[in-house]
Design an enzyme around this catalytic site. Structure first.
Site, mmCIF file in Angstrom:
data_model
loop_
_atom_site.group_PDB
_atom_site.id
_atom_site.type_symbol
_atom_site.label_atom_id
_atom_site.label_comp_id
_atom_site.label_asym_id
_atom_site.label_seq_id
_atom_site.Cartn_x
_atom_site.Cartn_y
_atom_site.Cartn_z
ATOM 1 N N HIS A 98 11.473 3.017 -0.646
ATOM 2 C CA HIS A 98 12.549 3.484 0.241
ATOM 3 C C HIS A 98 13.892 2.834 -0.096
ATOM 4 C CE1 HIS A 98 11.795 -0.220 2.721
ATOM 5 N NE2 HIS A 98 13.100 -0.123 2.922
ATOM 6 N N ASP A 139 4.596 2.664 0.037
ATOM 7 C CA ASP A 139 6.035 2.390 -0.138
ATOM 8 C C ASP A 139 6.274 1.377 -1.259
ATOM 9 O OD1 ASP A 139 8.747 2.328 0.242
ATOM 10 O OD2 ASP A 139 8.682 1.138 2.080
#
Length: 219
Positions: A37, A80
């Site tokens: 992210h 992630d």
């Protein structure tokens, strides 16, 4: 000793990006690990103590390859992770070095070392001016679900901190590693501040060892 030039946590990489910087963890002279992210870095800086001050010994790189986990989900922040290949291998020395990936899971209540950068005065500089660390304990998924009732805490995640956490406003650089016999986790989200021991949700690195080990030699 000039602290700003000579003291670093060698495997920490400052990913200078917009709108926010991130921490990278150097796991190989050519590769670093961070969260998917995070925005792509404009500049990759190694051997940095205070990012707001450039020093003669830091090494600056671009990236030559970005490999996000193929199942990264931006909505749930599941998987992630991203691996970033440096444009040129890091020159390893006292200021720049690699950190191993943890090969064994860490039991609940064990402590992890978590370093990151922060602003000594709330975002007084464009880049942070302080390198800090904290020792926080791994908590159970049950405790973590109590702290984050609206989140789906998956087996690919681990939680580190105190419960319930104080969750006061603060500013620190995200994607801090949780180090316990190597990199055990990479911070994906915290409601509050990890340096204050608020509960953070980390990507559990041990679940991704095959992906990491395949990415390095095949790229």
């Amino acid at each position: 000793m000039n602290v700003a030039e000579d003291f670093t946590i060698p495997y920490m990489v400052y990913l200078q990006s917009f709108p926010e910087p991130c921490v990278g963890s150097l796991i190989h002279p050519e590769w670093l690990l961070t969260t998917a992210h995070c925005p792509l870095p404009v500049k990759i800086r190694l051997g940095v103590y205070q990012p707001n001050i450039k020093n003669k010994k830091e090494q600056v790189r671009n990236y030559s390859m970005v490999v996000p986990h193929p199942e990264f989900n931006a909505g749930s922040l599941n998987n992630d992770l991203v691996m970033i290949k440096l444009s040129k291998a890091a020159a390893l020395n006292n200021q720049v070095g690699t950190i191993a990936i943890a090969m064994e899971p860490l039991p609940v209540n064990n402590s992890c070392f978590i370093p990151t950068w922060t602003w000594s005065k709330y975002k007084n500089h464009k880049d942070p001016d302080s390198l800090q660390n904290v020792n926080n304990s791994v908590i159970s998924k049950t405790e973590c679900r109590e702290a984050y009732k609206t989140y789906n805490i998956r087996d690919s995640m681990m939680c580190v901190g105190i419960v319930p956490g104080r969750r006061l406003p603060c500013k620190e650089v995200t994607a801090a590693p949780a180090l316990c016999h190597g990199v055990q986790g990479i911070l994906t989200f915290v409601d509050g501040c990890v340096l204050r021991a608020d509960v953070g949700i980390y990507t559990r690195i041990i679940n991704y060892i095959p992906w990491i080990e395949n990415t390095v030699p095949n790229n």
